[in-house]
Design a protein around this motif. Structure first.
Motif, short mmCIF file in Angstrom:
data_model
loop_
_atom_site.label_atom_id
_atom_site.label_comp_id
_atom_site.label_asym_id
_atom_site.label_seq_id
_atom_site.Cartn_x
_atom_site.Cartn_y
_atom_site.Cartn_z
N PRO A 1 -5.62 -29.70 -31.00
CA PRO A 1 -4.18 -30.23 -30.80
C PRO A 1 -4.02 -29.67 -29.45
O PRO A 1 -4.32 -28.71 -29.01
CB PRO A 1 -3.54 -29.13 -31.76
CG PRO A 1 -4.75 -27.98 -32.04
CD PRO A 1 -6.05 -28.50 -31.77
N GLN B 1 -12.27 -19.71 -30.20
CA GLN B 1 -12.03 -20.19 -29.02
C GLN B 1 -12.61 -19.22 -27.94
O GLN B 1 -12.35 -18.04 -27.81
CB GLN B 1 -10.46 -20.01 -28.93
CG GLN B 1 -10.01 -20.76 -27.51
CD GLN B 1 -8.46 -20.73 -27.20
OE1 GLN B 1 -7.81 -19.58 -27.39
NE2 GLN B 1 -7.84 -21.69 -26.82
N ASN C 1 -0.87 -28.37 -35.70
CA ASN C 1 -1.00 -27.08 -35.34
C ASN C 1 0.15 -26.68 -34.85
O ASN C 1 1.11 -27.29 -34.09
CB ASN C 1 -2.01 -27.13 -34.00
CG ASN C 1 -2.16 -25.83 -33.20
OD1 ASN C 1 -1.48 -25.73 -32.42
ND2 ASN C 1 -2.87 -25.06 -33.72
N GLN D 1 -13.99 -27.79 -31.92
CA GLN D 1 -12.73 -28.35 -31.63
C GLN D 1 -12.89 -28.68 -30.04
O GLN D 1 -13.22 -27.53 -29.17
CB GLN D 1 -11.73 -27.49 -31.88
CG GLN D 1 -10.23 -27.71 -31.64
CD GLN D 1 -9.46 -27.11 -32.33
OE1 GLN D 1 -9.22 -27.38 -33.52
NE2 GLN D 1 -8.64 -26.26 -31.66
N GLY E 1 -10.93 -30.25 -26.70
CA GLY E 1 -9.55 -30.57 -25.88
C GLY E 1 -9.63 -31.32 -24.77
O GLY E 1 -9.35 -32.64 -24.73
N THR E 2 -10.36 -30.91 -23.53
CA THR E 2 -10.44 -31.62 -22.33
C THR E 2 -10.98 -33.11 -22.65
O THR E 2 -10.56 -33.70 -21.71
CB THR E 2 -11.20 -30.60 -21.33
OG1 THR E 2 -10.47 -29.56 -21.31
CG2 THR E 2 -11.13 -31.22 -20.01
N SER F 1 -15.08 -23.58 -29.98
CA SER F 1 -14.26 -24.49 -29.08
C SER F 1 -14.46 -23.79 -27.76
O SER F 1 -14.01 -22.73 -27.35
CB SER F 1 -12.80 -24.15 -29.65
OG SER F 1 -11.92 -24.97 -28.88
N ALA G 1 -0.32 -29.21 -27.37
CA ALA G 1 1.06 -29.43 -27.44
C ALA G 1 1.52 -29.80 -25.98
O ALA G 1 0.79 -29.63 -25.08
CB ALA G 1 1.68 -27.99 -27.74
N GLY H 1 -15.10 -25.65 -23.51
CA GLY H 1 -16.29 -26.47 -22.79
C GLY H 1 -17.09 -27.31 -23.36
O GLY H 1 -18.12 -27.81 -22.56
C1 LIG Z 1 -4.02 -29.15 -22.40
C2 LIG Z 1 -4.41 -28.42 -23.52
C3 LIG Z 1 -3.36 -27.91 -24.27
C4 LIG Z 1 -3.69 -27.29 -25.56
N1 LIG Z 1 -2.86 -26.97 -26.40
C5 LIG Z 1 -3.27 -26.22 -27.60
C6 LIG Z 1 -2.29 -26.11 -28.63
O1 LIG Z 1 -1.25 -26.70 -28.67
N2 LIG Z 1 -2.79 -25.43 -29.67
C7 LIG Z 1 -3.96 -24.98 -29.91
O2 LIG Z 1 -4.41 -24.32 -30.82
N3 LIG Z 1 -4.86 -25.01 -28.74
C8 LIG Z 1 -4.46 -25.68 -27.63
N4 LIG Z 1 -5.35 -25.72 -26.66
C9 LIG Z 1 -6.82 -25.00 -26.79
C10 LIG Z 1 -7.81 -25.96 -27.41
O3 LIG Z 1 -7.45 -25.97 -29.08
C11 LIG Z 1 -9.18 -25.61 -27.24
O4 LIG Z 1 -9.39 -24.27 -27.56
C12 LIG Z 1 -9.57 -26.13 -25.87
O5 LIG Z 1 -9.19 -27.24 -25.51
C13 LIG Z 1 -11.24 -25.93 -25.98
O6 LIG Z 1 -11.62 -26.02 -24.55
P1 LIG Z 1 -11.77 -27.47 -24.06
O7 LIG Z 1 -10.77 -27.99 -23.54
O8 LIG Z 1 -12.85 -27.29 -22.88
O9 LIG Z 1 -12.62 -28.33 -25.06
C14 LIG Z 1 -5.14 -26.75 -25.69
C15 LIG Z 1 -6.07 -27.05 -24.73
C16 LIG Z 1 -5.77 -27.91 -23.53
C17 LIG Z 1 -6.55 -28.27 -22.70
#
Ligand SMILES: Cc1cc2nc3c(=O)[nH]c(=O)nc-3n(C[C@H](O)[C@H](O)[C@H](O)COP(=O)(O)O)c2cc1C
Length: 350
Positions: A20, A180, A71, A241, A243-244, A220, A22, A222
């Protein structure tokens, strides 16, 4: 990637969860494409109003019968004094001038009670709309809310940045926990005083947690490719999980120059900062972070600082100026690609 307890519980094909995110990144089409490809798409509803939350849930339900999740940010109480706000505004003033924002209006800062009220409304919408999966970051909601959600058969996922937090998530009866790691992009989900600012290296965190708790683990931080997924599954995680990797996909709502900034970045370009929001988060270093670094200890807490920097971030995005935007990214931006969700999911599930 074989089916396991997480794919069974979440009713998905692959143990891959789109994080997720935001702030407009997790569009309906991003979530739908992840669901169509056999993963779990998640709405990042932390900054959505109850009305916006309801609207996006309805849009997704119209387009798919597959499961998806949502989320929320668990509200954390905060104390702020007028002089702290004025000091922060004075620090932000040169940046406003730079961006030709001469009338930086003091934004309306929601009170903790207002935040709680809006959170409770989101919970009621999630229950009424029967969203099957709900995750939380920044803490554990009240016992009453956990009971309400569990009573509606909604599967609950917590976020932890330390073993202590993972144990607390398990103790309150959550079904799964996101671990995380320090590699993660965006805000730290930490909610205990002992949590280190940056977090714990993900692989080490999985090793610590694997033996200590029984609920399924979602790794979660990297993880960008099938190699990253394989590594954490072998260490004992049950799902990932990411994100990037999804943020730079065509269907994501991230600003095009933000996506380009990630694709051009390296691990060495990353920095932790609390200057955008008052909470520690990891992103690509820019002028804003560098200028604010020496003042970080003076800034008001989340979500106050977040409200104070909102018009700066908006104006910077309008001007296509990445120097003053928040460019959250995980540790491996060099592996990010501009591609469709389908292409990413195909590559992840080869
Ligand atoms: C732009 C961005 C916004 C994020 N917003 C949320 C969020 O709203 N809620 C949440 O639980 N985690 C959020 N995360 C963290 C992600 O759940 C996750 O831990 C993270 O992206 C993992 O690292 P990665 O980006 O290297 O995959 C966000 C991450 C990014 C990059």
């Amino acid at each position: 990637m074989l089916p396991n307890k997480i794919t069974e519980q979440l009713n998905i094909t692959y143990p891959i969860i789109q994080a997720p995110m935001a702030g407009g990144i997790t569009t309906t089409s991003l979530i739908i494409e992840v669901a169509n490809a056999g993963g779990l798409g998640m709405i990042g509803a932390g900054y959505l109003t109850p009305e916006q939350t309801k609207k996006q849930i309805a849009e997704i339900k119209q387009l798919t019968e597959k499961p998806f999740g949502i989320n929320l940010f668990t509200p954390q109480s905060f104390v702020v004094h007028t002089q702290d706000i004025n000091q922060a505004l004075t620090l932000l003033d040169p940046i406003c001038k730079q961006l030709e924002l001469d009338n930086l209006t003091v934004p309306s800062i929601p009170t903790y009670e207002e935040i709680l009220g809006s959170f409770q409304q989101q919970i009621e919408i999630i229950i009424a709309e029967k969203v099957p999966i709900c995750s939380f970051t920044f803490g554990i909601p009240s016992k009453e809310i956990i009971e309400q959600l569990k009573g509606a058969n909604i599967l609950l996922i917590g976020t932890a940045t330390t073993l202590e937090e993972a144990k607390l998530v398990e103790e309150v009866g959550f079904d799964m926990v996101v671990l995380q790691g320090q590699e993660a992009g965006g805000h730290r989900g930490s909610f205990t005083a002992n949590a280190p600012k940056a977090g714990i290296e993900l692989n080490e965190f999985i090793r610590q947690t694997n033996q200590a708790i029984d609920i399924p683990l979602i790794a979660s931080g990297g993880i960008m490719d099938e190699h990253g997924i394989k590594t954490v599954l072998e260490l004992g995680a049950d799902a990932v999980q990411m994100g990037t990797a999804f943020l730079t996909c065509e269907e994501s709502g991230a600003h095009p120059i933000y996506k380009s900034a990630i694709i051009q970045a390296n691990k060495t370009d990353l920095q932790l900062t609390c200057a955008f929001s008052g909470k520690w988060a990891q992103g690509i270093q820019n002028d804003f972070m560098q200028y604010m670094e020496k003042y970080e200890h003076l800034l008001p807490p989340f979500p106050v600082q977040n409200a104070l920097t909102q018009s700066i971030r908006k104006q910077a995005a309008l001007l296509n100026n990445t120097a003053y935007m928040s460019l959250w990214s995980g540790h491996n931006p060099q592996l990010a690609k501009q591609q469709s969700v389908k292409a990413l999911m195909d590559a992840l599930t080869l």
